[in-house]
Every structure is written in C-alpha cells, then in structure tokens.
Design a protein around this motif. Structure first.
Motif, short mmCIF file in Angstrom:
data_model
loop_
_atom_site.label_atom_id
_atom_site.label_comp_id
_atom_site.label_asym_id
_atom_site.label_seq_id
_atom_site.Cartn_x
_atom_site.Cartn_y
_atom_site.Cartn_z
N VAL A 101 0.88 -1.17 0.00
CA VAL A 101 0.00 0.00 0.00
C VAL A 101 0.92 1.22 0.00
O VAL A 101 1.78 1.36 0.86
CB VAL A 101 -0.91 -0.01 1.25
N TRP A 102 0.74 2.07 -0.98
CA TRP A 102 1.61 3.23 -1.14
C TRP A 102 1.01 4.44 -0.44
O TRP A 102 -0.19 4.67 -0.54
CB TRP A 102 1.79 3.56 -2.63
N PRO A 103 1.84 5.23 0.22
CA PRO A 103 1.32 6.45 0.84
C PRO A 103 0.83 7.44 -0.23
O PRO A 103 1.41 7.53 -1.30
CB PRO A 103 2.53 7.01 1.60
N GLY A 104 -0.24 8.11 0.06
CA GLY A 104 -0.74 9.14 -0.85
C GLY A 104 -1.74 8.64 -1.87
O GLY A 104 -2.21 9.40 -2.69
N GLN A 105 -2.08 7.36 -1.86
CA GLN A 105 -3.00 6.78 -2.83
C GLN A 105 -2.67 7.23 -4.25
O GLN A 105 -3.47 7.89 -4.92
CB GLN A 105 -4.44 7.12 -2.47
N PRO A 106 -1.49 6.87 -4.74
CA PRO A 106 -1.05 7.34 -6.06
C PRO A 106 -1.84 6.71 -7.20
O PRO A 106 -2.39 5.61 -7.07
CB PRO A 106 0.40 6.88 -6.10
N GLU A 107 -1.87 7.43 -8.28
CA GLU A 107 -2.40 6.87 -9.52
C GLU A 107 -1.39 5.83 -10.00
O GLU A 107 -0.19 6.03 -9.90
CB GLU A 107 -2.59 7.97 -10.56
N ARG A 108 -1.90 4.71 -10.52
CA ARG A 108 -1.00 3.64 -10.95
C ARG A 108 -1.14 3.41 -12.43
O ARG A 108 -2.20 3.58 -13.02
CB ARG A 108 -1.34 2.37 -10.19
#
Length: 153
Positions: free
Chosen positions: A96-103
C-alpha cells in the motif's frame, strides 16, 4: 505548484526503473521527483544501464537498487504516481503506497535479459532508453492525460 513524486517499480530495480528514474529527474525539472525500487532488488544497477545513461550525458550520482519497502513506511515520500515497468511486478501483491497514487503499467522488455554479443545488449539498452525518453518527455509535459493513454511497449 509542489513537485509530484513518481515511483518506477520493477522486479530487481537494476535497469528499466533506474533509467526511468534518472530520465524523469532530468526531464521533469521542478515538476517531478522520481524514485525507483524493486520488489526483489538486485545487487545494484546493471552496468550497461549506467553506461547508457552516461553516454547520453546524464549524471548518475547516488543511483542504487532499492527495495519497495523504502516507499511504504511513515517516513516515505507521498507518492503521486507508481508506474510499473514489467509484467511480473504487475501480478505481485504490491504494498500500500502512501498518498493513494495513480497507478499505471508500461510494459517494456528487460534489456538485461538479452542474450548475445555486447553490441546486441547495448542495442537493447539503447532501445529501452529511447522508448522511455519518448514516453517520459510526454509524461513530463502532460502527466494527467498521458499516464492513462501511454503504451510504451
């Protein structure tokens, strides 16, 4: 406008993601800060990846292979984008990446897997470099639209 953080993710963080990190840091100016990591990082950057970057005038600095876990903890930078550069990582259970990035996933062949002469291997690294440079130049100019529409393979 603050800088957007971009993480390039591969299996070993030795070739594709290293080249992408250096390229976007050079092309992105004040808009982007690029990082790279591997799910199972290798022993270090592939020598031909570094050779290719130097041949195109890029400063290598402290580029090294890093694990993805460096970008998941409380001290990790907030990520705006996570771009996977190989198919095998896209099928992994990613953190789970901090900041809820667009992938996004950009399918690119691994030049480190090329068998053959040194000239053939260098040609594969040059082809990867050219593909990434084209795509990242577009991304750096118009990230929102290009990320969704980009197909580098």
């Amino acid at each position: 406008m603050s800088r957007k953080n971009v993480l390039f993710l591969c299996n070993h963080n030795s070739a594709r993601s290293i080249i992408a990190e250096v390229l976007l840091n050079d092309l992105g100016g004040d808009r982007y800060r690029a990082f790279s990591a591997g799910i199972r990082p290798g022993d270090g950057p592939h020598p031909m990846a570094l050779e290719t970057l130097r041949a195109h005038g890029h400063e290598i600095g402290e580029v090294r292979s890093k694990g993805a876990e460096l970008f998941t903890g409380p001290d990790a930078p907030t990520l705006h984008y996570v771009i996977t550069l190989c198919d095998s990582v896209a099928q992994e259970d990613c953190p789970v990446w901090p900041g809820q990035p667009e992938r996004a996933q950009w399918r690119l062949p691994n030049p480190a897997a090329v068998a053959g002469s040194d000239a053939e291997k260098r040609a594969a690294f040059e082809e990867l470099y050219a593909s990434l440079r084209r795509g990242l130049k577009i991304f750096a100019e118009d990230d929102e639209r290009s990320l969704r529409n980009m197909a580098l393979a």
